[in-house]
Design a protein around this motif. Structure first.
Motif, PDB file in Angstrom:
ATOM      1  N   TRP A  56      46.863  51.165 -21.162  1.00 38.21           N
ATOM      2  CA  TRP A  56      48.058  50.531 -22.165  1.00 38.21           C
ATOM      3  C   TRP A  56      48.412  51.057 -22.592  1.00 38.21           C
ATOM      4  O   TRP A  56      47.661  51.394 -23.770  1.00 38.21           O
ATOM      5  N   THR A  60      54.989  50.568 -24.559  1.00 37.49           N
ATOM      6  CA  THR A  60      54.999  50.676 -22.922  1.00 37.49           C
ATOM      7  C   THR A  60      55.217  49.236 -21.838  1.00 37.49           C
ATOM      8  O   THR A  60      54.199  48.595 -22.205  1.00 37.49           O
ATOM      9  N   ARG A  61      55.608  49.028 -20.350  1.00 35.03           N
ATOM     10  CA  ARG A  61      54.916  48.253 -19.599  1.00 35.03           C
ATOM     11  C   ARG A  61      53.906  48.586 -18.577  1.00 35.03           C
ATOM     12  O   ARG A  61      53.845  49.576 -18.257  1.00 35.03           O
ATOM     13  N   TYR A  63      53.747  47.782 -14.234  1.00 33.30           N
ATOM     14  CA  TYR A  63      54.539  47.644 -12.865  1.00 33.30           C
ATOM     15  C   TYR A  63      53.351  46.972 -12.525  1.00 33.30           C
ATOM     16  O   TYR A  63      52.414  48.377 -12.282  1.00 33.30           O
ATOM     17  N   THR A  73      49.237  40.851 -11.340  1.00 33.87           N
ATOM     18  CA  THR A  73      50.324  40.531 -12.539  1.00 33.87           C
ATOM     19  C   THR A  73      48.826  39.474 -14.035  1.00 33.87           C
ATOM     20  O   THR A  73      48.517  40.176 -15.324  1.00 33.87           O
ATOM     21  N   GLU A  86      54.617  43.818 -21.490  1.00 31.45           N
ATOM     22  CA  GLU A  86      55.631  43.456 -20.274  1.00 31.45           C
ATOM     23  C   GLU A  86      55.157  43.894 -19.824  1.00 31.45           C
ATOM     24  O   GLU A  86      55.125  44.810 -18.998  1.00 31.45           O
ATOM     25  N   ILE A  87      55.169  43.421 -18.371  1.00 35.21           N
ATOM     26  CA  ILE A  87      54.763  43.518 -16.985  1.00 35.21           C
ATOM     27  C   ILE A  87      56.540  42.587 -16.271  1.00 35.21           C
ATOM     28  O   ILE A  87      56.989  42.453 -16.070  1.00 35.21           O
ATOM     29  N   ILE A  88      56.372  44.304 -15.179  1.00 35.28           N
ATOM     30  CA  ILE A  88      58.081  43.959 -14.269  1.00 35.28           C
ATOM     31  C   ILE A  88      56.728  43.866 -12.858  1.00 35.28           C
ATOM     32  O   ILE A  88      56.008  44.881 -12.543  1.00 35.28           O
ATOM     33  N   ASN A 117      55.448  37.372 -21.377  1.00 33.17           N
ATOM     34  CA  ASN A 117      56.861  38.179 -20.946  1.00 33.17           C
ATOM     35  C   ASN A 117      56.943  38.984 -19.909  1.00 33.17           C
ATOM     36  O   ASN A 117      56.231  40.264 -19.033  1.00 33.17           O
ATOM     37  N   ALA A 133      56.610  53.432 -18.594  1.00 32.96           N
ATOM     38  CA  ALA A 133      55.389  52.752 -18.290  1.00 32.96           C
ATOM     39  C   ALA A 133      53.884  52.971 -17.981  1.00 32.96           C
ATOM     40  O   ALA A 133      54.372  54.261 -18.876  1.00 32.96           O
TER      41      ALA A 133
END
Ligand code: GEK
Length: 251
Positions: A56, A60-61, A63, A73, A86-88, A117, A133
């Motif tokens: 990481w 950046t994210r 996913y 997650t 930040e996690i999507i 988040n 990402a």
């Protein structure tokens, strides 16, 4: 609705076995089902967070594609204790998303008790944009995609990854050598029996997954990683016919 029940979905004889679907009934038993069916599941989930921690890049994210009840997650959150992460997390099953929302509300917290988040979306991973990402997780989801969607999804992931970013891809695999395929497949059935599934449950579940879960060989995965534009890839874990691979974008 009671959650985290023991999986007995295929325990009684069914007149007709319908194609598997990630519905309410599956959601209620999902954690039990996946642990008793997928050899090495807990290892691969635990290590997903450790891998995320190494790859990481702040700003950046991450996913989580096909997040189900959010296990990957949560593993990432456990390893990266940073409120800026930040996690999507995406899944296209409304039943999964509804339950996952409750899991995150209880378990995905910063040390001060505020929510992590995490953007949780009910969406098709083949349609959803991937941008900025550094870590993309596909834990046991890619195997359910139509074969023709697989390369375009990997190309989208490569395009959305920052240089040096990583894809974690965990899957059921099949083997091109028939004797290896038979040996490891039979042992996975023994793994399921040892975890309390009857032969009836095993055969009805297999019928439900027929043509729905399409496992591929390491060779096919590796060629596709190359074709999609990853700089290199490796298998970092294998337990019987389940494995996890890393594919890394050039720096
Ligand atoms: C875990 N990763 O616990 N778009 C979005 N979601 C999808 C799609 C799609 N096209 N196809 C399938 N799914 C999780 C486990 S389960 C694995 C993942 C299993 C979703 C589907 O709704 C389900 O929740 C998940 O992918 C697969 O590590 O059940 O074997």
């Amino acid at each position: 609705m009671q959650d985290n029940q023991k999986d007995s979905i295929f325990a009684n004889p069914l007149d007709k076995v319908a194609t598997f679907s990630f519905d309410d009934q599956v959601v209620q038993v999902f954690p039990d089902m996946i642990k008793r069916s997928v050899p090495g599941y807990s290892n691969m989930i635990g290590m997903t967070g450790v891998i995320a921690r190494r790859y990481w890049q702040p700003g950046t994210r991450v996913y989580d594609l096909g997040c189900s009840l959010g296990a990957s997650t949560l593993s990432v959150c456990h390893q990266i204790d940073d409120p800026n992460l930040e996690i999507i997390a995406l899944d296209n099953s409304e039943a999964m998303i509804e339950r996952c929302e409750r899991v995150f509300a209880q378990e995905a917290l910063n040390s001060d008790g505020s929510a992590r988040n995490i953007q949780l979306e009910c969406a098709d991973i083949c349609e959803y944009p991937i941008e900025n990402a550094s870590v993309v997780v596909l834990n046991f989801t890619f195997q359910f995609l139509p074969l023709e969607s697989r390369l375009p999804l990997l190309e989208k992931i490569v395009a959305g990854l920052a240089p040096g970013g990583v894809l974690v891809l965990s899957e059921k695999v099949r083997f091109e050598q028939a004797d290896k395929q038979d040996t490891l497949f039979d042992l996975q059935l023994d793994f399921k029996r040892a975890n309390g599934y009857s032969d009836l449950e095993i055969s009805q579940k297999r019928a439900a997954l027929e043509n729905f879960l399409q496992a591929e060989s390491f060779e096919t995965h590796q060629q596709r990683f190359d074709q999609a534009g990853f700089a290199h890839n490796c298998v970092w874990f294998q337990y019987l016919n389940f494995a996890s691979m890393l594919a890394i974008k050039a720096r």
